[in-house]
Design an enzyme around this catalytic site. Structure first.
Site, PDB file in Angstrom:
ATOM      1  N   ASP A 144     -11.254   1.473  -2.021  1.00  0.00           N
ATOM      2  CA  ASP A 144     -11.657   3.030  -1.846  1.00  0.00           C
ATOM      3  C   ASP A 144     -12.461   3.382  -2.945  1.00  0.00           C
ATOM      4  O   ASP A 144     -12.922   4.772  -2.728  1.00  0.00           O
ATOM      5  CB  ASP A 144     -10.400   3.828  -1.947  1.00  0.00           C
ATOM      6  CG  ASP A 144      -9.551   3.474  -0.490  1.00  0.00           C
ATOM      7  OD1 ASP A 144     -10.185   3.146   0.548  1.00  0.00           O
ATOM      8  OD2 ASP A 144      -8.334   3.625  -0.679  1.00  0.00           O
TER       9      ASP A 144
ATOM     10  N   ASP B 117       0.852  -1.299  -0.036  1.00  0.00           N
ATOM     11  CA  ASP B 117       0.210  -0.114  -0.039  1.00  0.00           C
ATOM     12  C   ASP B 117       0.841   1.215  -0.126  1.00  0.00           C
ATOM     13  O   ASP B 117       1.788   1.215   0.815  1.00  0.00           O
ATOM     14  CB  ASP B 117      -0.896  -0.018   1.225  1.00  0.00           C
ATOM     15  CG  ASP B 117      -1.838   1.142   1.344  1.00  0.00           C
ATOM     16  OD1 ASP B 117      -2.626   1.261   0.651  1.00  0.00           O
ATOM     17  OD2 ASP B 117      -1.870   1.797   2.276  1.00  0.00           O
TER      18      ASP B 117
ATOM     19  N   GLU C  14       1.384  -0.323  -5.002  1.00  0.00           N
ATOM     20  CA  GLU C  14       0.181   0.326  -5.163  1.00  0.00           C
ATOM     21  C   GLU C  14       0.722   1.965  -5.440  1.00  0.00           C
ATOM     22  O   GLU C  14       0.912   2.664  -4.325  1.00  0.00           O
ATOM     23  CB  GLU C  14      -0.695   0.393  -3.801  1.00  0.00           C
ATOM     24  CG  GLU C  14      -2.082   1.041  -3.908  1.00  0.00           C
ATOM     25  CD  GLU C  14      -1.903   2.422  -3.454  1.00  0.00           C
ATOM     26  OE1 GLU C  14      -2.081   3.397  -4.414  1.00  0.00           O
ATOM     27  OE2 GLU C  14      -1.993   2.758  -2.261  1.00  0.00           O
TER      28      GLU C  14
END
Length: 492
Positions: free
Chosen positions: A393, A293, A340
């Site tokens: 998200d 992430d 990411e």
């Protein structure tokens, strides 16, 4: 990574009679669904015990498993619970949503019953698990016992100052004082990893590989920060001097204020990134692939002064860059990573991604944020990337389409060749499936063409997130056949 595809669905979103998705029968049925649909990957969110806001990205530990995911039905099958104690069907009256407050109130008492029955019967295997995982489990089990003793107060407010600063003598004293509770928390972790190992083996038997998710930061109220305070940017009272987040952008005018303490990267480099290697090694044991992430934070991260009212008060600070990446690659040469790399991408971030050799991410919904050509349009992809309809998200594709302007819908329709017969969402899926990107992932919500009610998370908001769940019967053989045919058409 060979050309392939998979589905994004968090464990919490599985159907089950126990109030939240678990590692039990329904998880195996989902693996069978993936196999029948021609998929080769199951991607999920972080699987640690959730803390603030029920977010999987704010966990009490970077190493532990979520006790909510321990399947009560499996415990009943081996005699650690009775069927009545497992209480199938008594965990809330809204199967389409996880009720975390109910789980927090009731689940521990049930797991304690399993602990009482199993601690002697399974002691040999359990103690072996404790020895093998002592590096993190010892602190985690004590941390959770202390959280209960101090009524969930954050560790930086504990009244015992020596304990607050993780002094060895204080930790040993409290470990002895709370021995029963410490044992209980270690036993629950044993149950989690026992069930996880069986599920992972089942996935491998069906040719399904697991993609995990590693948050860049540790939660402020976690065993990670409490036990490694010298590696975080904290003041003399153990409170953050600065916290993480993202700067203002087109989506959030004030930016995102995450509140996670920042790392002392120079300190971590001095010990050759010991904690990061252990953390990534733990992820490698759980998953076949790890999504890292907020990759851009390794190049530069947004540093916000503690106490600031919004992320707008922050500034950029230099991250560890290739130094950390090379250390991780040397320690874990076989680990596959997806970077990411979303957000504010600079030439330096792009160069770091290229040097890492890791594939980045492409999100189809981002391709049509404006009427200007975007790097997220499929014809601009290189092979080495993971393509997504959207992430946890983002809005599910059906809701996203419904909120686009007419001009943007027309642009997407022309680009993707959308038709009424196929449907907008499946046309978007086809756009990703047909791309040259080596991996394609769609949210389960998109294959089901679900709306806004199925959104997992709205960034920058607190409450109402992480709750969506499948209900029994939604994953039909007809859906699996349609996914399999599209997958085969594009040789994934």
């Amino acid at each position: 990574m060979e050309r392939s595809s998979g589905i994004l669905l968090h464990i919490s979103s599985l159907p089950s009679p126990y109030g939240v998705g678990t590692l039990g029968r329904e998880a195996r049925e989902f693996i069978e669904f993936l196999d029948s649909a021609g998929q080769r990957f199951w991607q999920m969110l972080p699987v640690g015990p959730t803390g603030f806001g029920d977010s999987p990205y704010q966990s009490f530990s970077s190493f532990a498993g979520n006790p909510f995911f321990v399947d009560l039905g499996l415990l009943a099958e081996e005699g650690l619970l009775t069927e009545a104690e497992a209480g199938a069907g008594t965990w809330g009256d809204r199967p389409e949503q996880a009720d975390y407050s109910l789980l927090a109130r009731r689940r521990p008492a049930v797991l304690r019953q399993a602990y009482e029955r199993g601690r002697e019967r399974l002691r040999g295997e359990w103690e072996g698990f404790c020895r093998d995982n002592d590096a993190w489990l010892k602190d985690y089990a004590l941390f959770m016992a202390l959280k209960e003793h101090f009524r969930q107060t954050p560790w930086d407010q504990w009244e015992d100052r020596a304990l607050r600063f993780h002094r060895q003598e204080a930790a040993d004293l409290w470990r002895e004082r709370l021995a029963g509770e410490v044992e209980y928390h270690s036993f629950v972790q044993y149950l989690f990893f026992r069930q996880w190992g069986a599920l992972k083996a089942f996935a491998e038997e069906h040719g399904i590989r697991l993609i995990g998710d590693l948050p860049i930061y540790a939660a402020p109220d976690s065993a990670d920060v409490w036990g490694n305070q010298e590696e975080y940017l904290l003041d003399g009272e153990g409170r953050p001097l600065a916290v993480g987040g993202t700067p203002p952008d087109a989506f959030t005018s004030q930016g995102q204020l995450w509140g996670n303490p920042l790392y002392r990267w120079e300190k971590m480099k001095e010990n050759d990134y010991r904690w990061w290697k252990a953390r990534m090694g733990a992820a490698a044991a759980l998953f076949h692939v790890v999504r890292l992430d907020h990759f851009r934070g390794l190049e530069s991260y947004w540093q916000i002064p503690a106490g600031a009212e919004s992320a707008a008060a922050g500034c950029w600070a230099k991250g560890p860059g290739l130094s950390l990446i090379r250390a991780l690659q040397e320690a874990l040469p076989d680990l596959a990573v997806i970077a990411e790399d979303l957000g504010c991408l600079t030439p330096e971030v792009r160069e770091l991604l290229e040097a890492s050799g890791w594939p980045g991410m492409k999100v189809l919904e981002f391709a049509f944020d404006s009427l200007q050509p975007s790097d997220y349009l499929p014809h601009r992809y290189g092979r080495r990337c993971a393509v997504y309809t959207g992430t946890h998200d983002n809005l599910p594709a059906a809701a996203w389409f419904s909120e686009l302007s007419a001009d943007t819908v027309l642009y997407a329709a022309e680009y993707l060749g959308l038709s009424r017969e196929e449907g907008r969402v499946w046309g978007l899926i086809r756009g990703g499936m047909s791309s040259v990107g080596e991996l394609f992932i769609a949210q389960m919500q998109d294959y089901l063409e679900l709306g806004r009610e199925s959104r997992m998370n709205t960034p920058g908001t607190l409450g109402g997130n992480w709750q969506w769940r499948l209900v029994p019967g939604q994953l039909s053989p007809e859906l699996a056949r349609r996914i399999r045919e599209l997958t085969a058409l594009y040789e994934r």
